[in-house]
Design an enzyme around this catalytic site. Structure first.
Site, PDB file in Angstrom:
ATOM      1  N   GLU A  79     -11.553  -1.671  -0.594  1.00 48.77           N
ATOM      2  CA  GLU A  79     -10.245  -1.013  -0.677  1.00 48.77           C
ATOM      3  C   GLU A  79     -10.236   0.342  -1.379  1.00 48.77           C
ATOM      4  OE1 GLU A  79      -7.029  -3.185  -2.566  1.00 48.77           O
ATOM      5  OE2 GLU A  79      -5.585  -1.775  -1.728  1.00 48.77           O
ATOM      6  N   ASP A  96     -11.736  -6.788  -1.455  1.00 45.57           N
ATOM      7  CA  ASP A  96     -10.553  -6.317  -2.184  1.00 45.57           C
ATOM      8  C   ASP A  96     -10.774  -6.680  -3.653  1.00 45.57           C
ATOM      9  OD1 ASP A  96      -8.147  -5.539  -3.194  1.00 45.57           O
ATOM     10  OD2 ASP A  96      -6.952  -6.387  -1.574  1.00 45.57           O
ATOM     11  N   ILE A  98      -9.031  -6.181  -6.413  1.00 52.31           N
ATOM     12  CA  ILE A  98      -7.856  -6.901  -6.946  1.00 52.31           C
ATOM     13  C   ILE A  98      -6.807  -6.902  -5.835  1.00 52.31           C
ATOM     14  CG2 ILE A  98      -6.046  -7.087  -8.688  1.00 52.31           C
ATOM     15  CD1 ILE A  98      -7.721  -5.561 -10.653  1.00 52.31           C
ATOM     16  N   ASP A  99      -6.619  -8.053  -5.225  1.00 47.60           N
ATOM     17  CA  ASP A  99      -5.516  -8.171  -4.276  1.00 47.60           C
ATOM     18  C   ASP A  99      -4.325  -8.697  -5.064  1.00 47.60           C
ATOM     19  OD1 ASP A  99      -4.173  -8.087  -1.836  1.00 47.60           O
ATOM     20  OD2 ASP A  99      -4.578 -10.207  -1.470  1.00 47.60           O
ATOM     21  N   THR A 101      -2.191  -6.257  -6.675  1.00 49.43           N
ATOM     22  CA  THR A 101      -2.182  -5.330  -7.816  1.00 49.43           C
ATOM     23  C   THR A 101      -0.803  -5.271  -8.485  1.00 49.43           C
ATOM     24  OG1 THR A 101      -3.908  -4.032  -6.735  1.00 49.43           O
ATOM     25  CG2 THR A 101      -2.741  -2.958  -8.528  1.00 49.43           C
ATOM     26  N   ASP A 226      -7.559  -7.335   2.911  1.00 45.82           N
ATOM     27  CA  ASP A 226      -6.511  -8.279   2.509  1.00 45.82           C
ATOM     28  C   ASP A 226      -6.661  -9.620   3.231  1.00 45.82           C
ATOM     29  OD1 ASP A 226      -4.913  -6.534   0.803  1.00 45.82           O
ATOM     30  OD2 ASP A 226      -4.273  -5.492   2.622  1.00 45.82           O
TER      31      ASP A 226
HETATM   32  C1  IPD Z   1      -1.248  -6.040  -1.100  1.00 40.41           C
HETATM   33  C2  IPD Z   1      -0.944  -7.476  -1.342  1.00 40.41           C
HETATM   34  C3  IPD Z   1       0.484  -7.797  -0.905  1.00 40.41           C
HETATM   35  C4  IPD Z   1       0.700  -7.477   0.541  1.00 40.41           C
HETATM   36  C5  IPD Z   1       0.355  -6.024   0.782  1.00 40.41           C
HETATM   37  C6  IPD Z   1      -1.084  -5.747   0.356  1.00 40.41           C
HETATM   38  P1  IPD Z   1      -2.926  -4.880  -2.830  1.00 40.41           P
HETATM   39  O1  IPD Z   1      -2.574  -5.730  -1.487  1.00 40.41           O
HETATM   40  O2  IPD Z   1      -1.841  -8.300  -0.648  1.00 40.41           O
HETATM   41  O3  IPD Z   1       0.758  -9.151  -1.058  1.00 40.41           O
HETATM   42  O4  IPD Z   1       2.049  -7.726   0.858  1.00 40.41           O
HETATM   43  O5  IPD Z   1       0.502  -5.759   2.148  1.00 40.41           O
HETATM   44  O6  IPD Z   1      -1.393  -4.405   0.600  1.00 40.41           O
HETATM   45  O7  IPD Z   1      -2.332  -3.522  -2.624  1.00 40.41           O
HETATM   46  O8  IPD Z   1      -2.314  -5.585  -3.969  1.00 40.41           O
HETATM   47  O9  IPD Z   1      -4.410  -4.877  -2.859  1.00 40.41           O
END
Ligand code: IPD
Length: 285
Positions: A79, A96, A98-99, A101, A226
């Site tokens: 990412e 990813d 940190i998913d 964030t 993701d």
């Molecule tokens: C996000 C999270 C969120 C989802 C977003 C993603 P991030 O990733 O997974 O739940 O709704 O579409 O982009 O930005 O926290 O790595």
């Protein structure tokens, strides 16, 4: 050209991904302690709701170093610093760091590290570690899905009315995008489904579907990092993952997926996504 990798290579990859997820999880845990005395510094990426922190970068560096140490010739799509790497048939780590964030920044529990190995553009291995929940979800193609070492399976439900469904807010807050999400949520709420949820990490919500805690989750404008690891975890738990507007296709570079415990349910998600022009509304097409 179709690429094949051996069981031994897969075992090496499992070990690397598990170690990398543990190191990144430790960084997340430590930073949460630090967070009590100092607000985590955040930067908005695509707009004011899409956040990134210094910890995303730190986790990514550690994860990539570990993965590279054992598989120096695999590609890496990640990412923060390798988001424009092309996905080919060659073995590719999809990361990813940190998913979730936003949840991480605000101190919620639902953030995780997500690591997948993708071969021939299909995820074959997934490790998702949620340090604040102390849960590690893992799956390898053909070997089943696990949470903390215990086998997991999707829910046996076949009706949407008995379901918990995740429909996230999008980073796109245009009137058209917000209206589309609200219209879908309204229709599901009125059906009624058992409940709607709106958590903060795509990868983790896929794990919740895999573990039978929810029946469906769909989203567009998400990225390969993701949903790559979550895909193999849901599939190995007996569920289905396909595109958000087509039950027959799946594409990590098409920025969307619908997953669930069975096709009877995910087909309804696809129907709703089409009815409310979800992909076009969220992706500004
Ligand atoms: C996000 C999270 C969120 C989802 C977003 C993603 P991030 O990733 O997974 O739940 O709704 O579409 O982009 O930005 O926290 O790595």
């Amino acid at each position: 050209m179709v690429v094949s990798i051996s069981e031994t290579e897969i075992n090496v990859a499992v070990d690397l991904a598990t170690r990398a997820a543990a190191v990144a999880s430790a960084i997340i845990n430590k930073s949460i302690e630090e967070r009590q005395s100092a607000m985590v510094e955040t930067v908005a990426k695509t707009n004011s709701t899409d956040l990134v922190t210094m910890y995303d970068a730190q986790c990514e560096e550690e994860v990539i170093n570990i993965l590279k140490s054992g598989t120096p010739f695999y590609n890496i799509l990640s990412e923060e610093t390798r988001s424009d790497v092309e996905l080919t048939n060659d073995p590719t780590w999809v990361v990813d760091p940190i998913d979730g964030t936003t949840s991480f920044v605000h101190g919620f529990y639902d953030c995780c590290v997500s690591i997948a190995l993708v071969v021939n553009k299909e995820p074959i291995l997934g490790v998702i570690s949620a340090p604040r929940l102390q849960e590690i979800f893992t799956a390898v193609k053909g070997r089943g899905a696990f949470c903390n070492g215990q086998r997991i399976f999707v829910s046996e439900s076949t009706t949407l009315e008995e379901s918990v469904v995740f429909v996230h807010q999008s980073y796109n807050r245009s009137q058209r995008a917000v209206d589309s999400v609200i219209a879908i949520q309204t229709e599901l709420a009125k059906l009624p489904v058992h409940s709607l949820r709106n958590n903060g990490a795509a990868a983790l919500d896929m794990c919740f579907v895999a573990a039978g805690r929810a029946e469906m989750y769909f989203e567009v404008n998400i990225h390969a990092w993701d949903y790559a690891a979550g895909t193999i975890i849901v599939r190995e738990a007996g569920g289905v993952v396909h595109d958000v507007d087509d039950t027959e296709t799946y594409d990590l570079m098409r920025h969307g997926m619908c997953c669930g415990c069975c096709k009877e349910i995910t087909a309804k998600g696809v129907e709703l996504a089409r009815k409310y022009d979800y992909r076009n509304a969220i992706m500004d097409l």
